[in-house]
Design an enzyme around this catalytic site. Structure first.
Site, PDB file in Angstrom:
ATOM      1  N   ASP A 137      49.062  88.163 103.117  1.00  0.00           N
ATOM      2  CA  ASP A 137      48.713  86.797 102.734  1.00  0.00           C
ATOM      3  C   ASP A 137      47.854  86.146 103.824  1.00  0.00           C
ATOM      4  OD1 ASP A 137      51.008  87.081 104.323  1.00  0.00           O
ATOM      5  OD2 ASP A 137      51.978  85.315 103.488  1.00  0.00           O
ATOM      6  N   GLU A 149      46.712  80.574 107.985  1.00  0.00           N
ATOM      7  CA  GLU A 149      47.218  79.214 107.833  1.00  0.00           C
ATOM      8  C   GLU A 149      47.898  78.669 109.082  1.00  0.00           C
ATOM      9  OE1 GLU A 149      48.346  79.462 103.080  1.00  0.00           O
ATOM     10  OE2 GLU A 149      49.809  80.142 104.560  1.00  0.00           O
ATOM     11  N   GLY A 182      53.014  90.607 101.407  1.00  0.00           N
ATOM     12  CA  GLY A 182      52.932  90.652 102.869  1.00  0.00           C
ATOM     13  C   GLY A 182      51.514  90.479 103.369  1.00  0.00           C
ATOM     14  N   ARG A 205      54.211  76.918  97.536  1.00  0.00           N
ATOM     15  CA  ARG A 205      55.195  77.465  98.467  1.00  0.00           C
ATOM     16  C   ARG A 205      55.683  76.343  99.390  1.00  0.00           C
ATOM     17  NH1 ARG A 205      51.928  81.151 101.906  1.00  0.00           N
ATOM     18  NH2 ARG A 205      50.338  79.653 101.288  1.00  0.00           N
ATOM     19  N   PRO A 206      56.988  76.130  99.540  1.00  0.00           N
ATOM     20  CA  PRO A 206      57.465  75.066 100.431  1.00  0.00           C
ATOM     21  C   PRO A 206      56.943  75.195 101.856  1.00  0.00           C
ATOM     22  CG  PRO A 206      59.244  75.783  99.019  1.00  0.00           C
ATOM     23  CD  PRO A 206      58.089  76.736  98.771  1.00  0.00           C
ATOM     24  N   GLU A 207      56.810  76.441 102.331  1.00  0.00           N
ATOM     25  CA  GLU A 207      56.365  76.663 103.716  1.00  0.00           C
ATOM     26  C   GLU A 207      54.846  76.636 103.856  1.00  0.00           C
ATOM     27  OE1 GLU A 207      56.016  80.737 101.901  1.00  0.00           O
ATOM     28  OE2 GLU A 207      57.222  78.923 101.596  1.00  0.00           O
ATOM     29  N   ARG A 262      61.038  85.544  95.644  1.00  0.00           N
ATOM     30  CA  ARG A 262      60.195  86.732  95.814  1.00  0.00           C
ATOM     31  C   ARG A 262      60.807  87.675  96.850  1.00  0.00           C
ATOM     32  NH1 ARG A 262      57.022  82.661  98.423  1.00  0.00           N
ATOM     33  NH2 ARG A 262      56.834  82.967 100.669  1.00  0.00           N
ATOM     34  N   GLU A 316      51.085  88.889 117.198  1.00  0.00           N
ATOM     35  CA  GLU A 316      51.306  89.258 115.801  1.00  0.00           C
ATOM     36  C   GLU A 316      50.177  90.126 115.260  1.00  0.00           C
ATOM     37  OE1 GLU A 316      51.979  86.943 111.521  1.00  0.00           O
ATOM     38  OE2 GLU A 316      50.835  85.995 113.123  1.00  0.00           O
ATOM     39  N   ARG A 367      56.852  81.057 115.011  1.00  0.00           N
ATOM     40  CA  ARG A 367      57.306  80.240 113.879  1.00  0.00           C
ATOM     41  C   ARG A 367      58.203  81.017 112.914  1.00  0.00           C
ATOM     42  NH1 ARG A 367      53.834  80.811 109.191  1.00  0.00           N
ATOM     43  NH2 ARG A 367      53.771  78.575 108.717  1.00  0.00           N
TER      44      ARG A 367
END
Length: 528
Positions: free
Chosen positions: A299, A501, A297, A265-267, A193, A486, A140
């Site tokens: 989050d 998330e 970073g 946050r939009p995302e 940010r 990841e 993503r």
């Protein structure tokens, strides 16, 4: 070809001028349409719609949406309207099936899959166009990310991809020159940010390949990066904070994470709204802290929670983080190096003096005597954080080597081994809160910084041991799935990592980079 390059340069000169004006996020461009799409769960992932590209003028799309939505004679379906008016984002590497059994060859092949060419600006798109090719993390994450890129570059160096490293450093210099800072990533919704300031480490990495002239080339960008993080410092009184700077009660200056916006946050729109509702706190306060967590970073993690358990108690902006301030030490050091090469001895001396004061403040406030470990310091509550994380190892990587630093490193081994070391490497924290930056998850950047810190203070055996654990786990998952992930479950190496998330992502830029660097550094054989 020459004519094309001339036109391309003209494009970016024009875009540079336009970028000085206000950058609009998808939430600002699409208004009610954006809110409705995000809150009605049109897409499972809140990042999907902000990454969509409009098929026509955004103003016309919004106008038609408002008219159709409020017209009772029309059979209106929001999902159909979105797909009719927007192109959905693609993640090409999700379709990439490796035929390689050798993980090193897999990584080298994957660089081309994760490569993106120079961007062309598109009206209504959230993508901030970059003038040079770059590597994305994967999944993503379809754009360049700030701190990820340093760890990706470690692997690019091992693969001989110097040109790509230089492209990416140039892209970051372009971002800081265009927007005044390096955003979280090259998306308009990240503009408020940044992320952990690894630009100086990228410049140092490139200089290790091409020579010290690199420091002079990027000195102006390094200084602009520094000005962004230090903005307002000279006006603060003891005990005050402004944006990303804090003046401690003894007058010393340290930094914190922040975000210039206090909205969802939009995302991560619907997630932020839900957390703010549950918290019962002032919503703007919650949104600011959630956004600051994204700038860190990390989050998210119980590292940032007042009760060490629930995200509703998040208080990122109350901490001076040890990792951030260690990175600022390095930035100050690299500016001094560039100024010395420029024959600006006075300027170099001034920044080195600031660096020395910062190191003293880190030792005063962030060395946790109870844990014998570097931790964040809560400057509002006047006490150190009780949560030990690999962020504490940054100090050993980046601060001036002294006998006392080495002594602290020896003391830190007990906490590192008892709270963080696991069969697959080091975990993000010792507690499992279902947040992705807590246990039992391990992450490539945390492994690298831990290993580097240990090597730098003479603990080579433990550094190698952690490297072997991490490489073995990465290779084991690759042999079972054909993918590099990841994040990893380092506590139970037979289970997948979880929390956060979104679902686990493969690719993956920083995992590839750190894995390749560790294999070569320690002459490991991951396929055995």
């Amino acid at each position: 070809m020459k004519k094309f390059l001339t036109l391309l340069v003209a494009w970016f000169v024009t875009f540079h001028v336009l970028a000085q004006q206000k950058v609009q996020t998808p939430a600002e461009i699409y208004g009610e349409l954006f809110t409705d799409v995000q809150m009605r769960h049109v897409f499972p992932d809140s990042k999907t719609f902000p990454d969509c590209v409009p098929k026509r003028d955004p103003k016309e799309i919004v106008k038609d949406y408002l008219a159709m939505r409020n017209n009772p004679s029309i059979r209106f379906k929001l999902d159909e309207f979105v797909t009719a008016n927007f192109d959905l984002p693609r993640s090409p590497q999700l379709n990439y099936i490796t035929k390689e059994k050798d993980v090193v060859m897999h990584i080298k092949n994957l660089w081309n899959v994760l490569r993106r060419e120079a961007d062309t600006p598109v009206n209504g798109s959230s993508l901030l166009a970059l003038p040079h090719a770059y590597i994305v993390p994967g999944g993503r994450f379809r754009e360049i990310y700030y701190w990820d890129s340093y760890f990706t570059m470690l692997g690019l160096k091992e693969s001989g991809e110097t040109g790509m490293i230089e492209n990416m450093v140039n892209n970051f210099a372009y971002l800081v020159n265009t927007y005044g800072h390096i955003p979280n990533g090259n998306r308009s919704y990240y503009i408020s940010r940044s992320q952990p300031p690894f630009f100086s480490l990228m410049v140092e990495l490139l200089a290790s390949i091409k020579g010290d002239e690199v420091y002079l080339t990027y000195l102006p960008a390094l200084e602009k990066e520094y000005d962004f993080w230090m903005e307002g410092a000279d006006k603060l009184k003891p005990g005050e904070a402004h944006r990303r700077v804090v003046r401690m009660r003894d007058g010393s200056i340290l930094n914190r994470y922040w975000d210039d916006a206090a909205t969802p946050r939009p995302e991560g729109f619907k997630e932020d709204v839900a957390v703010a509702e549950r918290s019962g706190r002032i919503k703007e306060e919650m949104y600011r802290n959630l956004r600051a967590g994204a700038e860190s970073g990390i989050d998210f993690s119980n590292r940032w929670f007042a009760d060490q358990q629930n995200i509703t108690t998040i208080e990122v902006i109350n901490f001076v983080p040890v990792d951030l301030n260690a990175l600022m030490v390095h930035l100050e050091q690299m500016i001094a190096k560039g100024r010395n090469i420029k024959k600006d001895e006075k300027g170099a001396s001034q920044i080195l003096n600031k660096m020395a004061k910062r190191e003293a403040a880190i030792n005063k406030y962030c060395w946790n005597k109870q844990l014998n470990f570097y931790t964040d310091y809560n400057f509002q509550k006047l006490r150190p954080n009780v949560v030990a994380t690999p962020a504490g190892m940054y100090a050993f990587c980046l601060m001036k080597k002294t006998g006392s630093l080495n002594q602290r490193c020896v003391l830190a081994l007990t906490t590192l081994k008892s709270k963080l070391l696991q069969p697959g490497g080091v975990q993000a924290t010792e507690k499992n809160t279902k947040q992705q930056w807590d246990g039992p998850n391990g992450w490539a950047p945390l492994e690298w910084m831990t290993i580097w810190g240990l090597e730098r203070c003479g603990q080579s055996d433990l550094a190698r041991d952690i490297a072997q654990r991490w490489v073995k786990l990465n290779a084991q998952v690759f042999q079972g799935t054909g993918k590099l992930m990841e994040k990893y479950n380092v506590a139970d190496i037979n289970l997948e990592a979880g929390g956060g998330e979104y679902a686990g992502q493969d690719g993956f830029g920083w995992t590839n980079g750190v894995l390749l660097a560790l294999i070569n550094k320690y002459h490991l054989h991951p396929n055995d």
